[in-house]
Design a protein around this motif. Structure first.
Motif, short mmCIF file in Angstrom:
data_model
loop_
_atom_site.label_atom_id
_atom_site.label_comp_id
_atom_site.label_asym_id
_atom_site.label_seq_id
_atom_site.Cartn_x
_atom_site.Cartn_y
_atom_site.Cartn_z
N ARG A 244 14.77 14.57 5.33
CA ARG A 244 13.97 13.89 6.35
C ARG A 244 14.74 12.68 6.86
NH1 ARG A 244 8.51 15.59 5.65
NH2 ARG A 244 8.14 16.56 3.61
N SER A 245 14.68 12.46 8.17
CA SER A 245 15.36 11.31 8.79
C SER A 245 14.52 10.06 8.59
CB SER A 245 15.58 11.57 10.27
OG SER A 245 14.33 11.62 10.94
N PRO A 246 15.15 8.88 8.72
CA PRO A 246 14.37 7.64 8.63
C PRO A 246 13.23 7.60 9.65
CG PRO A 246 16.70 7.16 8.44
CD PRO A 246 16.60 8.61 8.79
N GLU A 247 13.46 8.19 10.83
CA GLU A 247 12.42 8.18 11.86
C GLU A 247 11.18 8.96 11.42
OE1 GLU A 247 16.21 7.10 13.43
OE2 GLU A 247 15.58 8.93 12.38
N HIS B 91 0.82 -1.21 0.00
CA HIS B 91 0.00 0.00 0.00
C HIS B 91 0.85 1.26 0.00
CE1 HIS B 91 -3.43 -2.58 0.68
NE2 HIS B 91 -2.85 -3.09 1.77
N GLY B 92 2.17 1.10 0.06
CA GLY B 92 3.06 2.23 0.01
C GLY B 92 3.57 2.69 1.36
N VAL B 93 3.19 2.05 2.43
CA VAL B 93 3.66 2.45 3.76
C VAL B 93 5.11 2.03 3.93
CG1 VAL B 93 3.35 2.18 6.25
CG2 VAL B 93 1.35 2.35 4.74
N GLY C 279 6.78 4.37 8.65
CA GLY C 279 5.42 4.35 9.15
C GLY C 279 4.47 5.25 8.37
N SER C 280 5.04 6.12 7.53
CA SER C 280 4.18 7.01 6.74
C SER C 280 4.01 6.43 5.34
CB SER C 280 4.78 8.41 6.65
OG SER C 280 6.01 8.37 5.94
N ASN C 281 2.99 6.92 4.65
CA ASN C 281 2.74 6.44 3.30
C ASN C 281 3.60 7.24 2.30
OD1 ASN C 281 1.43 6.10 0.60
ND2 ASN C 281 -0.03 4.89 1.81
N SER C 282 4.35 6.54 1.48
CA SER C 282 5.28 7.19 0.56
C SER C 282 4.57 8.06 -0.46
CB SER C 282 6.12 6.13 -0.16
OG SER C 282 6.86 5.39 0.78
#
Length: 361
Positions: free
Chosen positions: A37-40, A21-23, A44-47
Motif C-alpha cells: 500500500r502506498s502512503p497515499e 486514536h490510531g489514525v 488518514g485511515s485508522n491503523s
C-alpha cells in the motif's frame, strides 16, 4: 528536517506517525514493500483496520501503555497487506509532543521471514519430540554440572518411564546419582563424564542395573549434543538376558544328563543331539546331523509297529515304549524311548523330540 525525511523515506523499516486514536498522519514509502500500500492509501485511515483481528488487543495495549507513561517495548503482531495476506511485524512506539496534540511515532519491521523460520523450527522440534516419545528405547538427556563430574536429568521419554518404572516428573531436575543410585556401579556415570569431556560417542555394553527399586539389564549408547548435554539411548535387554540364561541352563541340562536326547525338524531331520546320544549310539554329532533317526533302526520291528507309534504321536502328541535300535558299530540294544512334539502358537508341529535310555544292562 530534509535530511531526516530523506533517511525516513529510504529506511527499510516502516516509520509512521499516528494520533492517539490510531489514525495515520504520516508513513514512509517502505509501506509499499511491506504492505503493498502506498502512503497515499494509508494516511488518514485508522491503523487498527489493517491489524489482524486476533492481534488488535495487543496493539491497543501498546497504545494504552504509552499514554499511561509506560514503555511497552517491542510488540509482535500481524498486519494485513493489500492482498489480504498476513504480514508479521514487530513495532516499537514512543510519544511525540506535537504542536497541537500528542502523537505516536511507530517503527515497524517486517519479521515474516523470521516467524516462518521459527514456525519451521517449532514444527521440526515437534516432529523430533514425537519421534523420541514414540521410540521403544529409552532416551534421557543430562546436563553436566560440577565441572562435568555429575549430571542433572533434563529430559526423559515415555519408554524411559516404562523401562525404569518411574515417572519423568519424579526424576527431571534431580542429579542422576539421586534419581538412579545404582548408576555408579554400572560404570555408566564414568561413561557420561568421558563423553562430556571428550565428545566421542560411547557404546556401553549390557550391564545389570540394580538399586532398591529396580533390577534391569540395560545397553546404552551415549553421545554429546552441540550444547553440551549428554544423551543416553538405552535398551532394556532383560528379556534377552533371561532367555540366554534359560538357554544356558537348558544346554547344561541337555548335555549333562545320562539319557540320550535329539531334536528333529518337521521332516524328521536330526538338528541337535547331546553328548549322551553320541556315547550310547557311537555316532558323533557331525555324523548324525541331517539324517533321519531311522538310521538307528535295528530291523526288529515291522511296519505295523511304526504305524502305531506315529499314530500315537499325531493323535496324542507323543509316544513312550521300549524299542530295539542299532549302534554305529552294528550292535543292537534295547532302549526306553519317549517321543514328543513341539508346536508353534498356531498349534502346528514344528519339531520332534526324543529321549531314550540304554536298558541293555
Amino acid at each position: 528536517e530534509a535530511r531526516y525525511r530523506m533517511l525516513a523515506e529510504n529506511a527499510n523499516d516502516v516509520i509512521s506517525v499516528h494520533d492517539i486514536h490510531g489514525v495515520c498522519r504520516f508513513i514512509t514509502p517502505s509501506s509499499i514493500r511491506v504492505l503493498g500500500r502506498s502512503p497515499e492509501e494509508i494516511v488518514g485511515s485508522n491503523s487498527f483496520e489493517r491489524v489482524h483481528p486476533d492481534d488488535r488487543g495487543c496493539l491497543m495495549e501498546m497504545y494504552g501503555g504509552l499514554l499511561a507513561g509506560d514503555d511497552p517495548g517491542p510488540v509482535e503482531y500481524r498486519l494485513m497487506d493489500a492482498t489480504g495476506r498476513a504480514v508479521w511485524v514487530e513495532s516499537t512506539a514512543s510519544l511525540v509532543m506535537g504542536l497541537a496534540d500528542t502523537e505516536i511515532l511507530v517503527n515497524t519491521r517486517d519479521i515474516t521471514a523470521r516467524k516462518q523460520m521459527e514456525a519451521e523450527l517449532h514444527a521440526r522440534e515437534s516432529r523430533y519430540v514425537e519421534v523420541v516419545e514414540n521410540m521403544s528405547d529409552g532416551v534421557a538427556v543430562y546436563e553436566p554440572v560440577a565441572a562435568g563430574k555429575d549430571f542433572i536429568v533434563r529430559e526423559y521419554n515415555r519408554a524411559g518411564e516404562r523401562i525404569c518404572g518411574v515417572e519423568r516428573d519424579k526424576v527431571v531436575g534431580l542429579l542422576v546419582s539421586e534419581a538412579f543410585p545404582g548408576v555408579r556401579d554400572t560404570g555408566l556415570l564414568d561413561v557420561f563424564r568421558r563423553v562430556s569431556r571428550e565428545g566421542e560417542p560411547v557404546h556401553h555394553p549390557a550391564t545389570l542395573y540394580r538399586d532398591g527399586r529396580l533390577l534391569v539389564w540395560l545397553e546404552n549408547y551415549v553421545f554429546r549434543l552441540p550444547g553440551g548435554e549428554v544423551v543416553a539411548v538405552f535398551k532394556d535387554i532383560t528379556a534377552t538376558k533371561q532367555a540366554q540364561e534359560r538357554l544356558r541352563l537348558a544346554g547344561s541340562l541337555f548335555d549333562g544328563t545320562s539319557e540320550a536326547m535329539l531334536v528333529t525338524d518337521q521332516e524328521s531331520r536330526i538338528l541337535l543331539v547331546n553328548k549322551a546320544f553320541c556315547q550310547i549310539t557311537g555316532y558323533s554329532e557331525a555324523e548324525i546331523i541331517g539324517y533321519n533317526p531311522s538310521i538307528l533302526s535295528s530291523g526288529h520291528h515291522g511296519r505295523a509297529f511304526y504305524q502305531t507309534m506315529w499314530a500315537a504321536i499325531q493323535e496324542q502328541g507323543g509316544w513312550r515304549g521300549e524299542i530295539w535300535n542299532r549302534r554305529k558299530n552294528g550292535e543292537i540294544f534295547p532302549e526306553l524311548l519317549t517321543i514328543g512334539t513341539i508346536k508353534d502358537e498356531g498349534g502346528r508341529v514344528t519339531h520332534y523330540t526324543a529321549v531314550f535310555a540304554d536298558i541293555s544292562q
